[in-house]
Design a protein around this motif. Sequence first.
Motif, PDB file in Angstrom:
ATOM      1  N   LEU A  17      -5.323  -5.513   1.193  1.00 36.52           N
ATOM      2  CA  LEU A  17      -5.097  -6.951   1.056  1.00 36.52           C
ATOM      3  C   LEU A  17      -3.636  -7.268   1.347  1.00 36.52           C
ATOM      4  CD1 LEU A  17      -6.997  -7.695  -2.259  1.00 36.52           C
ATOM      5  CD2 LEU A  17      -7.686  -8.389   0.040  1.00 36.52           C
ATOM      6  N   PRO A  18      -3.379  -8.451   1.878  1.00 36.46           N
ATOM      7  CA  PRO A  18      -1.974  -8.838   2.065  1.00 36.46           C
ATOM      8  C   PRO A  18      -1.218  -8.753   0.736  1.00 36.46           C
ATOM      9  CG  PRO A  18      -3.437 -10.394   3.150  1.00 36.46           C
ATOM     10  CD  PRO A  18      -4.308  -9.464   2.349  1.00 36.46           C
ATOM     11  N   ARG A  19       0.009  -8.297   0.811  1.00 32.67           N
ATOM     12  CA  ARG A  19       0.812  -8.107  -0.398  1.00 32.67           C
ATOM     13  C   ARG A  19       0.927  -9.379  -1.230  1.00 32.67           C
ATOM     14  NH1 ARG A  19       6.559  -6.785   0.761  1.00 32.67           N
ATOM     15  NH2 ARG A  19       7.186  -8.628  -0.353  1.00 32.67           N
ATOM     16  N   ILE A  20       1.031 -10.518  -0.570  1.00 35.22           N
ATOM     17  CA  ILE A  20       1.171 -11.778  -1.294  1.00 35.22           C
ATOM     18  C   ILE A  20      -0.052 -12.044  -2.189  1.00 35.22           C
ATOM     19  CG2 ILE A  20       0.229 -13.253   0.525  1.00 35.22           C
ATOM     20  CD1 ILE A  20       2.553 -15.232  -0.272  1.00 35.22           C
ATOM     21  N   LEU A  21      -1.234 -11.629  -1.751  1.00 37.15           N
ATOM     22  CA  LEU A  21      -2.436 -11.785  -2.583  1.00 37.15           C
ATOM     23  C   LEU A  21      -2.423 -10.782  -3.727  1.00 37.15           C
ATOM     24  CD1 LEU A  21      -5.291 -12.336   0.024  1.00 37.15           C
ATOM     25  CD2 LEU A  21      -4.006 -14.052  -1.257  1.00 37.15           C
ATOM     26  N   ARG A  22      -2.133  -9.514  -3.404  1.00 39.05           N
ATOM     27  CA  ARG A  22      -2.114  -8.477  -4.443  1.00 39.05           C
ATOM     28  C   ARG A  22      -1.132  -8.815  -5.557  1.00 39.05           C
ATOM     29  NH1 ARG A  22      -1.372  -4.927  -0.158  1.00 39.05           N
ATOM     30  NH2 ARG A  22       0.646  -4.368  -1.038  1.00 39.05           N
ATOM     31  N   GLU A  23       0.036  -9.315  -5.190  1.00 39.52           N
ATOM     32  CA  GLU A  23       1.062  -9.616  -6.182  1.00 39.52           C
ATOM     33  C   GLU A  23       0.674 -10.778  -7.086  1.00 39.52           C
ATOM     34  OE1 GLU A  23       4.564 -10.196  -3.849  1.00 39.52           O
ATOM     35  OE2 GLU A  23       4.969  -8.044  -3.713  1.00 39.52           O
ATOM     36  N   ARG A  24      -0.191 -11.648  -6.604  1.00 40.85           N
ATOM     37  CA  ARG A  24      -0.573 -12.828  -7.382  1.00 40.85           C
ATOM     38  C   ARG A  24      -1.872 -12.631  -8.166  1.00 40.85           C
ATOM     39  NH1 ARG A  24       1.650 -16.914  -2.959  1.00 40.85           N
ATOM     40  NH2 ARG A  24       3.778 -16.965  -3.742  1.00 40.85           N
ATOM     41  N   LEU A  25      -2.468 -11.466  -8.048  1.00 39.91           N
ATOM     42  CA  LEU A  25      -3.649 -11.147  -8.857  1.00 39.91           C
ATOM     43  C   LEU A  25      -3.160 -10.705 -10.231  1.00 39.91           C
ATOM     44  CD1 LEU A  25      -6.007  -9.149  -6.475  1.00 39.91           C
ATOM     45  CD2 LEU A  25      -6.440 -11.374  -7.505  1.00 39.91           C
ATOM     46  N   ILE A  26      -3.207 -11.617 -11.173  1.00 41.42           N
ATOM     47  CA  ILE A  26      -2.690 -11.350 -12.506  1.00 41.42           C
ATOM     48  C   ILE A  26      -3.814 -11.490 -13.517  1.00 41.42           C
ATOM     49  CG2 ILE A  26      -1.042 -12.130 -14.261  1.00 41.42           C
ATOM     50  CD1 ILE A  26       0.622 -13.234 -11.874  1.00 41.42           C
ATOM     51  N   ASN A  27      -3.955 -10.495 -14.370  1.00 44.85           N
ATOM     52  CA  ASN A  27      -4.963 -10.518 -15.432  1.00 44.85           C
ATOM     53  C   ASN A  27      -6.378 -10.634 -14.846  1.00 44.85           C
ATOM     54  OD1 ASN A  27      -5.583 -10.313 -18.183  1.00 44.85           O
ATOM     55  ND2 ASN A  27      -5.616 -12.520 -18.458  1.00 44.85           N
ATOM     56  N   VAL A  28      -6.656  -9.777 -13.860  1.00 45.24           N
ATOM     57  CA  VAL A  28      -7.965  -9.744 -13.202  1.00 45.24           C
ATOM     58  C   VAL A  28      -8.506  -8.326 -13.286  1.00 45.24           C
ATOM     59  CG1 VAL A  28      -9.245 -10.082 -11.058  1.00 45.24           C
ATOM     60  CG2 VAL A  28      -7.303 -11.551 -11.584  1.00 45.24           C
ATOM     61  N   GLU A  29      -9.725  -8.214 -13.750  1.00 45.54           N
ATOM     62  CA  GLU A  29     -10.397  -6.920 -13.819  1.00 45.54           C
ATOM     63  C   GLU A  29     -11.411  -6.848 -12.685  1.00 45.54           C
ATOM     64  OE1 GLU A  29     -13.041  -4.319 -16.999  1.00 45.54           O
ATOM     65  OE2 GLU A  29     -12.614  -6.418 -17.400  1.00 45.54           O
ATOM     66  N   ILE A  30     -11.418  -5.746 -11.963  1.00 50.82           N
ATOM     67  CA  ILE A  30     -12.400  -5.546 -10.898  1.00 50.82           C
ATOM     68  C   ILE A  30     -13.328  -4.444 -11.350  1.00 50.82           C
ATOM     69  CG2 ILE A  30     -12.754  -4.896  -8.495  1.00 50.82           C
ATOM     70  CD1 ILE A  30      -9.978  -6.162  -7.965  1.00 50.82           C
ATOM     71  N   VAL A  31     -14.618  -4.775 -11.421  1.00 55.99           N
ATOM     72  CA  VAL A  31     -15.607  -3.821 -11.905  1.00 55.99           C
ATOM     73  C   VAL A  31     -16.711  -3.645 -10.869  1.00 55.99           C
ATOM     74  CG1 VAL A  31     -15.143  -4.347 -14.327  1.00 55.99           C
ATOM     75  CG2 VAL A  31     -16.941  -5.566 -13.150  1.00 55.99           C
ATOM     76  N   ILE A  32     -17.393  -2.525 -10.988  1.00 59.35           N
ATOM     77  CA  ILE A  32     -18.520  -2.216 -10.114  1.00 59.35           C
ATOM     78  C   ILE A  32     -19.746  -2.054 -10.996  1.00 59.35           C
ATOM     79  CG2 ILE A  32     -19.486  -0.539  -8.489  1.00 59.35           C
ATOM     80  CD1 ILE A  32     -16.455   0.223  -7.935  1.00 59.35           C
ATOM     81  N   GLU A  33     -20.787  -2.784 -10.651  1.00 51.89           N
ATOM     82  CA  GLU A  33     -22.066  -2.638 -11.336  1.00 51.89           C
ATOM     83  C   GLU A  33     -23.115  -2.298 -10.291  1.00 51.89           C
ATOM     84  OE1 GLU A  33     -23.032  -5.988 -13.804  1.00 51.89           O
ATOM     85  OE2 GLU A  33     -21.105  -5.903 -14.845  1.00 51.89           O
ATOM     86  N   ASP A  34     -24.164  -1.608 -10.714  1.00 52.96           N
ATOM     87  CA  ASP A  34     -25.211  -1.240  -9.763  1.00 52.96           C
ATOM     88  C   ASP A  34     -25.879  -2.453  -9.146  1.00 52.96           C
ATOM     89  OD1 ASP A  34     -24.935   1.504  -9.770  1.00 52.96           O
ATOM     90  OD2 ASP A  34     -26.238   1.760 -11.498  1.00 52.96           O
ATOM     91  N   LYS A  35     -26.325  -3.381  -9.992  1.00 52.27           N
ATOM     92  CA  LYS A  35     -27.018  -4.568  -9.477  1.00 52.27           C
ATOM     93  C   LYS A  35     -26.874  -5.710 -10.474  1.00 52.27           C
ATOM     94  CE  LYS A  35     -31.340  -2.755 -11.251  1.00 52.27           C
ATOM     95  NZ  LYS A  35     -32.684  -2.317 -10.948  1.00 52.27           N
ATOM     96  N   PRO A  36     -26.995  -6.940  -9.966  1.00 51.85           N
ATOM     97  CA  PRO A  36     -26.882  -8.091 -10.864  1.00 51.85           C
ATOM     98  C   PRO A  36     -28.116  -8.239 -11.738  1.00 51.85           C
ATOM     99  CG  PRO A  36     -27.293  -8.808  -8.618  1.00 51.85           C
ATOM    100  CD  PRO A  36     -27.141  -7.317  -8.583  1.00 51.85           C
ATOM    101  N   VAL A  37     -27.924  -8.842 -12.879  1.00 48.69           N
ATOM    102  CA  VAL A  37     -29.029  -9.034 -13.813  1.00 48.69           C
ATOM    103  C   VAL A  37     -29.853 -10.273 -13.449  1.00 48.69           C
ATOM    104  CG1 VAL A  37     -29.618  -9.445 -16.241  1.00 48.69           C
ATOM    105  CG2 VAL A  37     -27.767  -7.883 -15.652  1.00 48.69           C
ATOM    106  N   ILE A  38     -29.188 -11.358 -13.092  1.00 46.26           N
ATOM    107  CA  ILE A  38     -29.911 -12.614 -12.875  1.00 46.26           C
ATOM    108  C   ILE A  38     -30.093 -12.923 -11.395  1.00 46.26           C
ATOM    109  CG2 ILE A  38     -29.883 -15.090 -13.318  1.00 46.26           C
ATOM    110  CD1 ILE A  38     -28.389 -14.470 -15.903  1.00 46.26           C
TER     111      ILE A  38
END
Length: 117
Positions: A17-38
């Motif tokens: 990702l462009p550095r400007i985007l990475r630097e502005r991602l604050i207090n964000v959790e990125i998770v991986i799940e197998d599949k959505p529930v709904i």
Amino acid sequence: MTQQEFEKVVREALAKLPRILRERLINVEIVIEDKPVIQKNILGLYQGIPLRQRGFWYGNVLPDKITLFKQNIERLASDDEKARRLIFEVLLHEIGHYFGFDDEDLRRIASEPAVES
């Protein structure tokens, strides 16, 4: 793709990702799940309050959450290279929601020609 391989590809996508985007991602959790529930066919999901909607009152909150749905992404990708591209696209799309863009904004941005620098 194993869970560990998928996680590695997500980390690599974040690094691209462009550095400007990475630097502005604050207090964000990125998770991986197998599949959505709904919503069964979605590839990713942003949950939180977009930056554009935050006011003076915003603070002391749990992290925003970006979820990537591994099985749905793999189902659409016919090989690992296509999965890598799709992971990057889904991640970028959900990060766009974090910054306050809606689906229409993101489609318009994606359709604009790239500007060479």
